[in-house]
Each structure stands twice: as structure tokens, then as C-alpha cells.
Design an enzyme around this catalytic site. Sequence first.
Site, PDB file in Angstrom:
ATOM      1  N   ASP A   1       6.545   1.247  -1.456  1.00 21.08           N
ATOM      2  CA  ASP A   1       5.519   2.273  -1.413  1.00 21.08           C
ATOM      3  C   ASP A   1       5.812   3.656  -1.982  1.00 21.08           C
TER       4      ASP A   1
ATOM      5  N   CYS B   1     -12.067 -14.881  -4.542  1.00 22.88           N
ATOM      6  CA  CYS B   1     -13.150 -14.109  -3.892  1.00 22.88           C
ATOM      7  C   CYS B   1     -14.503 -14.804  -4.089  1.00 22.88           C
TER       8      CYS B   1
ATOM      9  N   CYS C   1      -8.298   3.217   7.782  1.00 19.22           N
ATOM     10  CA  CYS C   1      -9.531   2.441   7.980  1.00 19.22           C
ATOM     11  C   CYS C   1      -9.198   0.986   7.664  1.00 19.22           C
TER      12      CYS C   1
ATOM     13  N   CYS D   1     -12.651  -2.930   5.355  1.00 22.18           N
ATOM     14  CA  CYS D   1     -12.738  -3.885   4.235  1.00 22.18           C
ATOM     15  C   CYS D   1     -11.764  -5.042   4.395  1.00 22.18           C
TER      16      CYS D   1
ATOM     17  N   CYS E   1     -12.698  -9.699   5.711  1.00 26.36           N
ATOM     18  CA  CYS E   1     -12.362 -10.703   4.686  1.00 26.36           C
ATOM     19  C   CYS E   1     -12.250 -12.097   5.314  1.00 26.36           C
TER      20      CYS E   1
HETATM   21  C1  B12 Z   1      -2.216   5.077  -3.443  1.00 22.65           C
HETATM   22  C2  B12 Z   1      -2.304   4.037  -2.360  1.00 22.65           C
HETATM   23  C3  B12 Z   1      -3.412   4.075  -1.520  1.00 22.65           C
HETATM   24  C4  B12 Z   1      -4.610   4.983  -1.806  1.00 22.65           C
HETATM   25  C5  B12 Z   1      -5.411   4.374  -2.970  1.00 22.65           C
HETATM   26  C6  B12 Z   1      -5.676   2.853  -2.762  1.00 22.65           C
HETATM   27  C7  B12 Z   1      -5.909   2.050  -4.030  1.00 22.65           C
HETATM   28  N1  B12 Z   1      -6.654   0.978  -3.858  1.00 22.65           N
HETATM   29  O1  B12 Z   1      -5.390   2.386  -5.072  1.00 22.65           O
HETATM   30  C8  B12 Z   1      -5.331   5.001  -0.426  1.00 22.65           C
HETATM   31  C9  B12 Z   1      -4.824   6.198   0.383  1.00 22.65           C
HETATM   32  C10 B12 Z   1      -6.850   5.051  -0.466  1.00 22.65           C
HETATM   33  C11 B12 Z   1      -4.780   3.716   0.196  1.00 22.65           C
HETATM   34  C12 B12 Z   1      -5.436   3.031   1.204  1.00 22.65           C
HETATM   35  C13 B12 Z   1      -4.966   1.851   1.780  1.00 22.65           C
HETATM   36  N2  B12 Z   1      -3.765   1.286   1.570  1.00 22.65           N
HETATM   37 CO1  B12 Z   1      -2.557   1.869   0.197  1.00 22.65          CO
HETATM   38  N3  B12 Z   1      -1.291   2.221  -1.228  1.00 22.65           N
HETATM   39  C14 B12 Z   1      -1.300   3.051  -2.216  1.00 22.65           C
HETATM   40  C15 B12 Z   1      -0.073   2.847  -3.122  1.00 22.65           C
HETATM   41  C16 B12 Z   1       0.978   3.916  -2.779  1.00 22.65           C
HETATM   42  C17 B12 Z   1      -0.355   2.847  -4.635  1.00 22.65           C
HETATM   43  C18 B12 Z   1      -1.588   1.995  -5.036  1.00 22.65           C
HETATM   44  C19 B12 Z   1      -1.935   2.173  -6.492  1.00 22.65           C
HETATM   45  O2  B12 Z   1      -1.078   2.075  -7.359  1.00 22.65           O
HETATM   46  N4  B12 Z   1      -3.199   2.467  -6.788  1.00 22.65           N
HETATM   47  C20 B12 Z   1      -3.645   2.726  -8.148  1.00 22.65           C
HETATM   48  C21 B12 Z   1      -4.602   1.691  -8.630  1.00 22.65           C
HETATM   49  C22 B12 Z   1      -4.898   1.892 -10.118  1.00 22.65           C
HETATM   50  O3  B12 Z   1      -3.973   0.461  -8.447  1.00 22.65           O
HETATM   51  P1  B12 Z   1      -4.717  -0.864  -8.021  1.00 22.65           P
HETATM   52  O4  B12 Z   1      -5.506  -0.743  -6.778  1.00 22.65           O
HETATM   53  O5  B12 Z   1      -3.689  -1.936  -8.093  1.00 22.65           O
HETATM   54  O6  B12 Z   1      -5.727  -0.941  -9.202  1.00 22.65           O
HETATM   55  C23 B12 Z   1      -6.165  -2.133  -9.672  1.00 22.65           C
HETATM   56  C24 B12 Z   1      -7.659  -2.240  -9.637  1.00 22.65           C
HETATM   57  O7  B12 Z   1      -8.225  -0.954  -9.602  1.00 22.65           O
HETATM   58  C25 B12 Z   1      -7.901  -3.038 -10.856  1.00 22.65           C
HETATM   59  N5  B12 Z   1      -8.866  -2.497 -11.775  1.00 22.65           N
HETATM   60  C26 B12 Z   1      -9.015  -1.268 -12.258  1.00 22.65           C
HETATM   61  N6  B12 Z   1     -10.018  -1.244 -13.119  1.00 22.65           N
HETATM   62  C27 B12 Z   1     -10.498  -2.504 -13.179  1.00 22.65           C
HETATM   63  C28 B12 Z   1     -11.527  -3.035 -13.893  1.00 22.65           C
HETATM   64  C29 B12 Z   1     -11.802  -4.397 -13.761  1.00 22.65           C
HETATM   65  C30 B12 Z   1     -12.907  -4.946 -14.527  1.00 22.65           C
HETATM   66  C31 B12 Z   1     -11.034  -5.216 -12.884  1.00 22.65           C
HETATM   67  C32 B12 Z   1     -11.308  -6.653 -12.722  1.00 22.65           C
HETATM   68  C33 B12 Z   1      -9.998  -4.644 -12.161  1.00 22.65           C
HETATM   69  C34 B12 Z   1      -9.769  -3.293 -12.318  1.00 22.65           C
HETATM   70  O8  B12 Z   1      -6.711  -3.131 -11.601  1.00 22.65           O
HETATM   71  C35 B12 Z   1      -5.810  -2.171 -11.156  1.00 22.65           C
HETATM   72  C36 B12 Z   1      -4.392  -2.603 -11.460  1.00 22.65           C
HETATM   73  O9  B12 Z   1      -4.116  -3.869 -10.906  1.00 22.65           O
HETATM   74  C37 B12 Z   1       0.393   1.404  -2.673  1.00 22.65           C
HETATM   75  C38 B12 Z   1       1.897   1.163  -2.712  1.00 22.65           C
HETATM   76  C39 B12 Z   1       2.378   0.937  -4.111  1.00 22.65           C
HETATM   77  N7  B12 Z   1       3.370   1.666  -4.529  1.00 22.65           N
HETATM   78  O10 B12 Z   1       1.836   0.110  -4.829  1.00 22.65           O
HETATM   79  C40 B12 Z   1      -0.178   1.301  -1.213  1.00 22.65           C
HETATM   80  C41 B12 Z   1      -0.729  -0.042  -0.765  1.00 22.65           C
HETATM   81  C42 B12 Z   1      -1.608  -0.563  -1.864  1.00 22.65           C
HETATM   82  N8  B12 Z   1      -1.599   0.277   0.409  1.00 22.65           N
HETATM   83  C43 B12 Z   1      -1.596  -0.608   1.285  1.00 22.65           C
HETATM   84  C44 B12 Z   1      -2.436  -0.578   2.437  1.00 22.65           C
HETATM   85  C45 B12 Z   1      -2.108  -1.542   3.568  1.00 22.65           C
HETATM   86  C46 B12 Z   1      -3.532   0.306   2.493  1.00 22.65           C
HETATM   87  C47 B12 Z   1      -4.675   0.331   3.548  1.00 22.65           C
HETATM   88  C48 B12 Z   1      -5.120  -1.038   4.042  1.00 22.65           C
HETATM   89  C49 B12 Z   1      -4.213   1.214   4.736  1.00 22.65           C
HETATM   90  C50 B12 Z   1      -5.276   1.494   5.792  1.00 22.65           C
HETATM   91  N9  B12 Z   1      -5.555   0.557   6.676  1.00 22.65           N
HETATM   92  O11 B12 Z   1      -5.834   2.570   5.844  1.00 22.65           O
HETATM   93  C51 B12 Z   1      -5.790   1.061   2.756  1.00 22.65           C
HETATM   94  C52 B12 Z   1      -6.696   0.080   1.988  1.00 22.65           C
HETATM   95  C53 B12 Z   1      -7.781   0.748   1.177  1.00 22.65           C
HETATM   96  C54 B12 Z   1      -8.187  -0.072  -0.031  1.00 22.65           C
HETATM   97  N10 B12 Z   1      -9.302  -0.765   0.025  1.00 22.65           N
HETATM   98  O12 B12 Z   1      -7.447  -0.084  -1.039  1.00 22.65           O
HETATM   99  C55 B12 Z   1      -0.652  -1.770   0.953  1.00 22.65           C
HETATM  100  C56 B12 Z   1      -1.478  -2.994   0.508  1.00 22.65           C
HETATM  101  C57 B12 Z   1      -0.851  -4.326   0.853  1.00 22.65           C
HETATM  102  C58 B12 Z   1      -1.650  -5.459   0.284  1.00 22.65           C
HETATM  103  N11 B12 Z   1      -1.703  -6.565   1.003  1.00 22.65           N
HETATM  104  O13 B12 Z   1      -2.214  -5.361  -0.789  1.00 22.65           O
HETATM  105  C59 B12 Z   1       0.250  -1.128  -0.185  1.00 22.65           C
HETATM  106  C60 B12 Z   1       0.708  -2.093  -1.255  1.00 22.65           C
HETATM  107  C61 B12 Z   1       1.465  -0.494   0.541  1.00 22.65           C
HETATM  108  C62 B12 Z   1       2.531  -1.522   0.896  1.00 22.65           C
HETATM  109  N12 B12 Z   1       3.749  -1.333   0.413  1.00 22.65           N
HETATM  110  O14 B12 Z   1       2.308  -2.493   1.578  1.00 22.65           O
HETATM  111  N13 B12 Z   1      -3.654   3.322  -0.373  1.00 22.65           N
HETATM  112  S1  SF4 Z   2     -13.951  -9.847   1.688  1.00 19.48           S
HETATM  113 FE1  SF4 Z   2     -12.093 -10.890   0.877  1.00 19.48          FE
HETATM  114  S2  SF4 Z   2     -12.880 -12.727  -0.182  1.00 19.48           S
HETATM  115 FE2  SF4 Z   2     -14.624 -11.350   0.147  1.00 19.48          FE
HETATM  116  S3  SF4 Z   2     -14.751 -10.184  -1.770  1.00 19.48           S
HETATM  117 FE3  SF4 Z   2     -13.525  -8.963  -0.348  1.00 19.48          FE
HETATM  118  S4  SF4 Z   2     -11.413  -9.535  -0.788  1.00 19.48           S
HETATM  119 FE4  SF4 Z   2     -12.705 -11.100  -1.726  1.00 19.48          FE
HETATM  120  S1  SF4 Z   3     -13.803   0.041   4.066  1.00 20.78           S
HETATM  121 FE1  SF4 Z   3     -11.932   0.032   2.801  1.00 20.78          FE
HETATM  122  S2  SF4 Z   3     -12.477   1.227   0.971  1.00 20.78           S
HETATM  123 FE2  SF4 Z   3     -14.044   1.652   2.514  1.00 20.78          FE
HETATM  124  S3  SF4 Z   3     -13.356   3.475   3.544  1.00 20.78           S
HETATM  125 FE3  SF4 Z   3     -12.527   1.764   4.724  1.00 20.78          FE
HETATM  126  S4  SF4 Z   3     -10.484   1.362   3.847  1.00 20.78           S
HETATM  127 FE4  SF4 Z   3     -11.585   2.668   2.403  1.00 20.78          FE
END
Ligand code: B12
Ligand code: SF4
Ligand code: SF4
Length: 349
Positions: A134, A188, A241, A244, A248
Site C-alpha cells: 500500500d 462481473c 465505506c 460497494c 457483491c
Molecule cells: C488510492 C487508494 C484508494 C483511494 C482511491 C481508490 C481507487 N479505486 O483508486 C480511496 C481512498 C478512495 C480508496 C478506497 C478504498 N480502498 Co484503497 N487503495 C488505494 C491505493 C493506495 C492505490 C490505488 C490506485 O492505484 N488507484 C489508482 C487507479 C488508477 O487505479 P485502479 O483503481 O487500479 O484503476 C483502474 C481502473 O480505474 C481501470 N480503468 C481506468 N480507466 C478505465 C477505463 C476502462 C474502459 C476500463 C475497463 C478500466 C479503466 O484501470 C485502472 C488500472 O487498472 C491501493 C494500494 C496500492 N498501492 O495499490 C489501495 C487499495 C486499492 N485499497 C483497498 C481497499 C480495501 C479500499 C477500500 C475497500 C477501503 C474502505 N473500506 O473504505 C475502499 C474501496 C473504494 C473503491 N471502490 O475503490 C485495497 C483493495 C484490495 C482489493 N481486494 O482490491 C488496496 C489494494 C490496499 C491493499 N493493499 O489491500 N483507496
Molecule cells: S457487485 Fe461485484 S460482480 Fe457485481 S459488478 Fe460489482 S464487482 Fe462486479
Molecule cells: S460505495 Fe464504494 S465507491 Fe461508493 S462511496 Fe462507498 S466505498 Fe466509495
Amino acid sequence: MNENLKNLLLEQSHEIGFSMVRICAPSDIPSAASKLDSFLKKNHHGSMNWMAERIEWRGNPASLWPDAKSIIMLADNYSPNHDPLHILAHRNLGAISVYAQNKDYHEVVKKKLKKLGRWLIQQENSTQIKVFVDTAPVMEKPLGAAAGLGWQGKHTNLVSRDLGSWFFLGAIFTTLELPKDTGEEDHCGSCSACLDICPTSAFPAPYELDARKCISYLTIEHAGPVELSLRDQLGNRIYGCDDCLAVCPWNKFAKEANEIGYHARTELKAPKLSELVTLDDNSFRKLFSKSPIKRIGRNRFVRNVLYAIGNSGNVELIDSAKKLQLDLDPVVKDAADWAIAKLKGSTNG
Ligand code: B12
Ligand code: SF4
Ligand code: SF4
């Protein structure tokens, strides 16, 4: 090619407590850099400026450590034994996200990663490793997907057919060349439960998150006052939160976490807002000494509690909010003013 070592590694990682382990190469996420770039260009990272730093490394793990040949991706299950959505209807209580109801996962996962890393070095003396959970510029989700731990669901987190979505990720980069696994397909389908339930409509499109609207970001990462238009939707969520993840359908395969450090502490399962709002620096640090919540500090936490008080509909909480109208922190003071006005029914906020 190290097939035998890989089998031993799988055994060892389960013994240490990881639920799943898969392997990929540093060059296995070629599209991550452009997606990260698009995320940043849209400002979806909000005030998390560190995400825009060292993007060369973040987008391309091969450049982070050119000597690394393999990345061992590990899943650590933190699945709860209760429905995290249940508490949202009890507005006098604060909802703390499942992952933060006990020990800080950074510490727990890092300890396990280091243990596994030491074991690996014992097997092959010349091996070098770096462990990440992380805090480094590493995109753990795309790496986990490339290795086959699961797929990035429409909520952007990794989902596994065996574990559901309640698991943390950890990574071991190593100079060892280990046999790779194959990535997991997206399962999904036509489901959109996570997108539909999001209280703040934080998903501009499936698989994309605008962190600025996500309650996890707002309650944990965001300093300063939360935008008025988003305060109602926070409800009683005071740290993170889970909505989401909780909806699932793949979570029906999730089994309760074995790791005791993730079992909810009794006092954090359903804490009373009336008690949390009285925390000062000392009592805050004491209550959250080993918890990830400690990182946000007393002021941001009490700010969140005051928003929840405002949303509680319970006028009996007005008095406790009044005590914070003179707080030294202007953000806490603003939250107290807002909560009182909301409870008195005089705000549209
Ligand atoms: C920054 C961060 C956050 C931020 C931003 C989240 C985000 N989704 O980016 C915030 C504070 C909101 C957050 C929240 C949470 N987080 Co967080 N977070 C991180 C962190 C440090 C970096 C994530 C990152 O790089 N984001 C940047 C974006 C660009 O990355 P991405 O989501 O992979 O983006 C992909 C998509 O956007 C997609 N995409 C983009 N454009 C497009 C277009 C198309 C067409 C398609 C198909 C896809 C696509 O591709 C991108 C690359 O794969 C990681 C740890 C790490 N170093 O990886 C933990 C991490 C992701 N978090 C984690 C967790 C548990 C959470 C929460 C559940 C915590 C909570 N209960 O509050 C929530 C979940 C919210 C959510 N729905 O994402 C875990 C997830 C574990 C898992 N099973 O995946 C991680 C991996 C930490 C860990 N070491 O376990 N988090
Ligand atoms: S709830 Fe789970 S299975 Fe449904 S769209 Fe979201 S990630 Fe995919
Ligand atoms: S449902 Fe998921 S994306 Fe929406 S506010 Fe809660 S953690 Fe963030």
C-alpha cells in the site's frame, strides 16, 4: 524452472496465513500506465497528490526495480462475520469500515510478507526481495489481476471467485525467476450492484472511480471540510465505506478471516456517536493506538463523527455538538455548526 520452489512457496505462504498467492512478471501490466494517466488527468485522485508523483514507477513496476524478475502477489482475507450494511440504519451509532475495526492491516500484512521473504532467501541465498503493502508507488490491483488473484470488478477492487472481495493485497518483488500464473477473467457480467448502491455516485463509469466523491476518500484522505452537497450521503459512515464491496454477489463464497488481528474489536463494532464526539487527542490516541484510524488524527475523526451526528436525526445529540462549536480546529467547529443546524432542520446541506 523453479517449479518445485514455487510449490514450496505456496505451502509456506498458506502456513504464514495468506489465503492466496499468485505470480506475475513486472512487465505484465502494460495498460496500467495509460489508465493511471487518464485517472490523474481527470483529477480523480483529488488531493492525494502523492499519486501523481513517481508515476513512472507506479505505472511500470519494471522501472521501479529493474532487477526484479517476478512479483509474488498475496491475498490476506479480512472477511467479516456480520453484514456491514446493517449498522447504517442505526443512526446513533458510527459505522467504521470492516477493514479498520481492529489492527492496522499495513502492519499485519507487512509482518507476514517479511516472514515469507525471509523464508524465500533461506531457500535461495542470492535472492533479493522488496516487500510492499500500500505505501509504495505500486499499483497492487492490476498486478493482483495479472497474477490471477482475481479481477478488477466494476467497483475497481479485486474480486476473487473463492474469496469474494474482502481481502488485502501485498506484493513481494524478487530477483528470482518463478513460473508465472495466468490472469483471471472478468466475472462481473451484467451485474451492477456495486455501482447502483454507491451513496455518492462515485463511479462515472463501470471500472472507474472518482475518488473525490468516494466516502472512503472523504472520511479518510480528505482534509478540510467536506463539500456541503456530499455531507448528507455520508450518513453515519465515520471511517471508510463498505457498501460497494458488501453487495457483491461473489462474497457469498467468502469465509470469515482466520487472522485474529482483523476480527472486529467489540468497542469498534457499533460505537455510540455520543461517546466518540467527546474524544480529545489523548483519548483518541489511546482508543486507536494499533488501528489504521490513528493516522487521520482526532480532528478529522471528530469532524466525521459530527457529520454523522448531523445526519442522525436525534436532537438529543445537539448538546454534545454544541461543546465543539468552540473547538480550536476550524473544520471541527464548522462540522459542529453544520450538525446543529441540520438537527434543528434549518439547513438544506
Ligand atoms: C488510492 C487508494 C484508494 C483511494 C482511491 C481508490 C481507487 N479505486 O483508486 C480511496 C481512498 C478512495 C480508496 C478506497 C478504498 N480502498 Co484503497 N487503495 C488505494 C491505493 C493506495 C492505490 C490505488 C490506485 O492505484 N488507484 C489508482 C487507479 C488508477 O487505479 P485502479 O483503481 O487500479 O484503476 C483502474 C481502473 O480505474 C481501470 N480503468 C481506468 N480507466 C478505465 C477505463 C476502462 C474502459 C476500463 C475497463 C478500466 C479503466 O484501470 C485502472 C488500472 O487498472 C491501493 C494500494 C496500492 N498501492 O495499490 C489501495 C487499495 C486499492 N485499497 C483497498 C481497499 C480495501 C479500499 C477500500 C475497500 C477501503 C474502505 N473500506 O473504505 C475502499 C474501496 C473504494 C473503491 N471502490 O475503490 C485495497 C483493495 C484490495 C482489493 N481486494 O482490491 C488496496 C489494494 C490496499 C491493499 N493493499 O489491500 N483507496
Ligand atoms: S457487485 Fe461485484 S460482480 Fe457485481 S459488478 Fe460489482 S464487482 Fe462486479
Ligand atoms: S460505495 Fe464504494 S465507491 Fe461508493 S462511496 Fe462507498 S466505498 Fe466509495
